[in-house]
Design an enzyme around this catalytic site. Sequence first.
Site, short mmCIF file in Angstrom:
data_model
loop_
_atom_site.label_atom_id
_atom_site.label_comp_id
_atom_site.label_asym_id
_atom_site.label_seq_id
_atom_site.Cartn_x
_atom_site.Cartn_y
_atom_site.Cartn_z
N ASP A 161 -48.08 -29.51 -90.82
CA ASP A 161 -48.95 -29.46 -91.99
C ASP A 161 -48.70 -30.69 -92.86
O ASP A 161 -47.55 -31.05 -93.13
CB ASP A 161 -48.64 -28.18 -92.78
CG ASP A 161 -49.57 -27.97 -93.95
OD1 ASP A 161 -50.77 -27.80 -93.73
OD2 ASP A 161 -49.08 -27.98 -95.09
N GLU A 199 -51.45 -33.25 -89.44
CA GLU A 199 -52.47 -33.77 -90.34
C GLU A 199 -52.01 -35.13 -90.88
O GLU A 199 -51.06 -35.21 -91.63
CB GLU A 199 -52.69 -32.81 -91.51
CG GLU A 199 -53.27 -31.46 -91.10
CD GLU A 199 -53.43 -30.54 -92.29
OE1 GLU A 199 -54.57 -30.13 -92.57
OE2 GLU A 199 -52.42 -30.25 -92.95
#
Length: 846
Positions: free
Chosen positions: A466, A499
């Site tokens: 993340d 990400e």
Amino acid sequence: MQETPLSPATAFAQWLDRSTVVWNTPDSGRCALEYTPDPAAAREVLPLGPVRGGLPRRLRLRYPHLATFRAFEVPADDLGRLGDALRSPLVATRRDDSGRLLDTTGVQLPGVLDDLFAAATAERLGPTWHEGTPRLAVWAPTARSVTLKLYASSSGTDVRLVRMRRDDRTGVWSVTGRPDWRGCYYTYLVTVYAPSIRAVVTNEVTDPYSLSLSADSVRSQLVDLADPALMPPGWATLGKPPVVRPDQASIYELHVRDFSACDATVPPPLRGTYSAFTVPDSAGMRALRELAADGLTHVQLMPVSDFAATRERRTGSPVPPVELTTLPPDSERQQEWISATQGRDEYDWGYDPLHYTAPEGSYATDPDGHARIKQLRAAVAALNEAGLRVVMDVVYNHTHASGQEPGSVLDRVVPGYYQRLREDGAVCTATGCLDTAPEHQMMAKLVTDSVLTWAEQYKIDGFRFDLMGFHPKADMLALRAELDKLSSVDGAAVLLYGEGWEFGEVAGDARFVQATQHNMAGTGIGTFNDRLRDAVRGGGPLDADPRAQGFGSGLFTAPNGAAVNGSRAEQRARLLRYQELISIGLTGNLVSDTAADAGYNAEPGEAITYVDCHDNQTLFDALAHRLPQDTTLADRVRMQVLSLAVVLLGQGAAFVLAGSDRLRSKSLDRNSYNSGGWFNRLLWNCEDGNGFGAGLPPAADNRAYWDYARPLLSDPALRPDRTAITAAHERFREFLRIRRSSPAFAIGTAAEIRRRITFPARDIPGVITMRIDTTELDPRWRAVIVVFNATPASSSPAIDAPPGARITLHPVIAGSVDPVMHQSAFDSVTRRVTVPARTAAVFVQL
């Protein structure tokens, strides 16, 4: 508590190594570090002298954002006093020649702690075992004392205190226990200066390296992950599905609770738990086995490490009243009930981490103790046995809380170290929560140690980071190297991706070289491709008007009339630009000389291609907003399948939100992280619908879009029936089989992709034609031709077929359940293919 007389609320001074402090204070007066080692003692002073030439080069390179700050030096004769200073209330001061205080500020310590206690990176922290005897170790270099508080049970009061020993070289406090400590619960009593409240406190805190916990994470539990009692049957000899290269991976993103919460074929006590994956004949497991047989390779589980937002005990959680099922599809009442019960239900996505290396307890049938360990392992085993590897979504970039707040763990052990701080000492929040600082060596160690534990002890096959852009590139490369060294599992086969967004205080490599899209090129670590995502869907996830169209939602070819799309000329130009971005994405989003702002990967295995995920609206909901409202349900299905085909038929890893193959809807919710099981439903039974029309989405994140949502949710023509859902699912399975059918869809290297893939007929708005030369790659065929026709009319693009070429439908397409697909054909005279409206067709040249 002992308060320091000089207790500023800010911390503008930063101690970067044992001899260097920076502080942008005026160039007058005498500066010093002052501390009080004991309440009864006089204040001690470490004088600071200016560094000639400013911050030394070694530190400018390490701290580029501090390169212009005033630099001060701690005298060499005073370095022996640093230990006392770091364990005391500490401030930086500026005084005039008479000693009058002119300025004071707190001091940020991460740099000096990294310098002085670098040896701690080699220490084993948390619970470890040797021949049945446990050892507990915690890094707390600024603590005045650390005591182990050992509990006989998870909630009882039978407790004893055990002194821990400090290693001055590493700052690690440790204690060796006894074999009968196994299964006991524990916390640490850490006496330390807490800058957030400017006082010395004694915190009772769980272990940052916890492996197991009591319910709601109140106490850590002392367990040995090598204990056979914590392993499901067959764990030691668990067989893995075949290894696939990163560019061959196809990944299905799945939330543990969503997977089974609405599955009537799962026994009620197991719904929403890890154990639901062990029910082999459930609708969900049957669906996953079917997808694995078609070519799906991985399931990505949304966060399963311990998080803070849910009640771990299921008793007493509010149950949606039956009334909700009878309300109108555009009613406000459903979201009112959900909003009123948030925080008391069992639902959250899990992006608020509490303990990074312990399984989340709310997904266990018993959250108290080590059942969560065995049950998560059993879930991994069940997915592996179904033919699927398992990826974990990991969230090391922020914490749930900091300072002395409830739910703060790291910051109550080493205050001010694990969080990224602003210039004034406040915690950075660019991640949307309280940022961690993996650029600090012990936070980087925690990340690496945690990932290695998951890989070795839970046999996890991949990690999705993340907000990976908030991690240093160097840390990710070091982690990759550590995984590659593993021998207990096939560490080299473990996927790493994340990400790679760039924003916040670290943007532009302001503090370190980030793990962002462009920076990760050539590393083998993947990043998500938002260019293709937005080009297919249209617009961006934060647009004020959700009707901005893209290639897969009718831009120019089926305009919805919204002003946000611009004039016809602007739409045409934008569509052709989108098609260029998609074409680059189909080749693995490789670096391109002609479109440097689009392609950024060095090899296709670094591409994670997707059109929807847990964030933002599902693909079905995005198309609901963007396609003209009078678009038939059959055509909506076709555009859904075509958009997903773009993901599945390109080079690089394909990533799909669970349920998108079944037209999954969240009733237009843009941010369903806390919207409960009502809006997040994943329905395996087509008779139950797809979730569309469950009411207006929660007001907190969607109120501004309700005027767009109401006419859509109330339109019965937009609600899919069994026929539509089944059609979408079966066609998705066909494209999975096509992806698996030939190495044409996973060529492997950038050089070969550039040599083999071309895009004929580039100038047709709404049509992308891709030709893949399969000579010596696939012995059955000379080429594979893919046409994505997103227009509402049939199209006949040229495909660069040589004279006399024999071209036919791909065998899977020839046997498709979609009767429209069979209208696709090749004309040997014109050497063109004809593809029906809103269809992705695949041909092969014999």
